[in-house]
Design a protein around this motif. Structure first.
Motif, PDB file in Angstrom:
ATOM      1  N   MET A   1       3.833 -26.154  29.948  1.00  0.00           N
ATOM      2  CA  MET A   1       3.526 -24.753  29.746  1.00  0.00           C
ATOM      3  C   MET A   1       2.468 -24.601  28.668  1.00  0.00           C
ATOM      4  O   MET A   1       2.439 -25.348  27.703  1.00  0.00           O
ATOM      5  CB  MET A   1       4.782 -23.999  29.300  1.00  0.00           C
ATOM      6  CG  MET A   1       5.813 -23.768  30.364  1.00  0.00           C
ATOM      7  SD  MET A   1       5.204 -22.625  31.604  1.00  0.00           S
ATOM      8  CE  MET A   1       5.635 -23.546  33.044  1.00  0.00           C
ATOM      9  N   LEU A   2       1.647 -23.618  28.820  1.00  0.00           N
ATOM     10  CA  LEU A   2       0.609 -23.322  27.838  1.00  0.00           C
ATOM     11  C   LEU A   2       1.094 -22.285  26.841  1.00  0.00           C
ATOM     12  O   LEU A   2       1.936 -21.455  27.165  1.00  0.00           O
ATOM     13  CB  LEU A   2      -0.624 -22.744  28.538  1.00  0.00           C
ATOM     14  CG  LEU A   2      -1.403 -23.680  29.443  1.00  0.00           C
ATOM     15  CD1 LEU A   2      -2.446 -22.892  30.209  1.00  0.00           C
ATOM     16  CD2 LEU A   2      -2.062 -24.763  28.642  1.00  0.00           C
ATOM     17  N   THR A   3       0.527 -22.329  25.675  1.00  0.00           N
ATOM     18  CA  THR A   3       0.760 -21.289  24.681  1.00  0.00           C
ATOM     19  C   THR A   3      -0.550 -20.554  24.472  1.00  0.00           C
ATOM     20  O   THR A   3      -1.623 -21.031  24.874  1.00  0.00           O
ATOM     21  CB  THR A   3       1.221 -21.884  23.340  1.00  0.00           C
ATOM     22  OG1 THR A   3       0.152 -22.658  22.795  1.00  0.00           O
ATOM     23  CG2 THR A   3       2.458 -22.753  23.512  1.00  0.00           C
ATOM     24  N   SER A   4      -0.475 -19.407  23.829  1.00  0.00           N
ATOM     25  CA  SER A   4      -1.712 -18.682  23.528  1.00  0.00           C
ATOM     26  C   SER A   4      -2.619 -19.538  22.647  1.00  0.00           C
ATOM     27  O   SER A   4      -3.843 -19.492  22.764  1.00  0.00           O
ATOM     28  CB  SER A   4      -1.409 -17.352  22.856  1.00  0.00           C
ATOM     29  OG  SER A   4      -0.709 -17.560  21.639  1.00  0.00           O
ATOM     30  N   GLN A   5      -2.015 -20.348  21.794  1.00  0.00           N
ATOM     31  CA  GLN A   5      -2.797 -21.242  20.926  1.00  0.00           C
ATOM     32  C   GLN A   5      -3.542 -22.283  21.760  1.00  0.00           C
ATOM     33  O   GLN A   5      -4.689 -22.605  21.464  1.00  0.00           O
ATOM     34  CB  GLN A   5      -1.860 -21.930  19.930  1.00  0.00           C
ATOM     35  CG  GLN A   5      -2.556 -22.515  18.740  1.00  0.00           C
ATOM     36  CD  GLN A   5      -3.054 -21.457  17.784  1.00  0.00           C
ATOM     37  OE1 GLN A   5      -2.583 -20.333  17.773  1.00  0.00           O
ATOM     38  NE2 GLN A   5      -4.028 -21.810  16.987  1.00  0.00           N
TER      39      GLN A   5
END
Length: 76
Positions: free
Chosen positions: A1-5
């Motif tokens: 999963m990706l984060t906004s960072q």
């Protein structure tokens, strides 16, 4: 999963023979973004993440790198 960072800090590799970025690399990254958004749309919640310490502005953002590249500056 990706984060906004992850999205904020992601850096595409410039192509060697023409201006722009490797289309496959951009497509792969966007596929990850879509997968993450679908997960959240279906009620998924992000897991716990360690806080990221604040970073001072490095002046090495995509805009700055692109400007230096277009000017023909030597890579750092």
């Amino acid at each position: 999963m990706l984060t906004s960072q992850d999205v904020t800090n992601y850096s595409f590799t410039p192509t060697s023979f023409r201006r722009g970025y490797d289309e496959r690399e951009v497509d792969d990254f966007l596929d990850q973004v879509v997968q993450t958004l679908r997960y959240y749309e279906q009620g998924g919640r992000p897991g716990p993440q360690a806080p990221t310490p604040p970073q001072p502005p490095a002046g090495d953002g995509l805009k700055d790198r692109a400007t230096r590249w277009l000017r023909g500056d030597a890579p750092s």
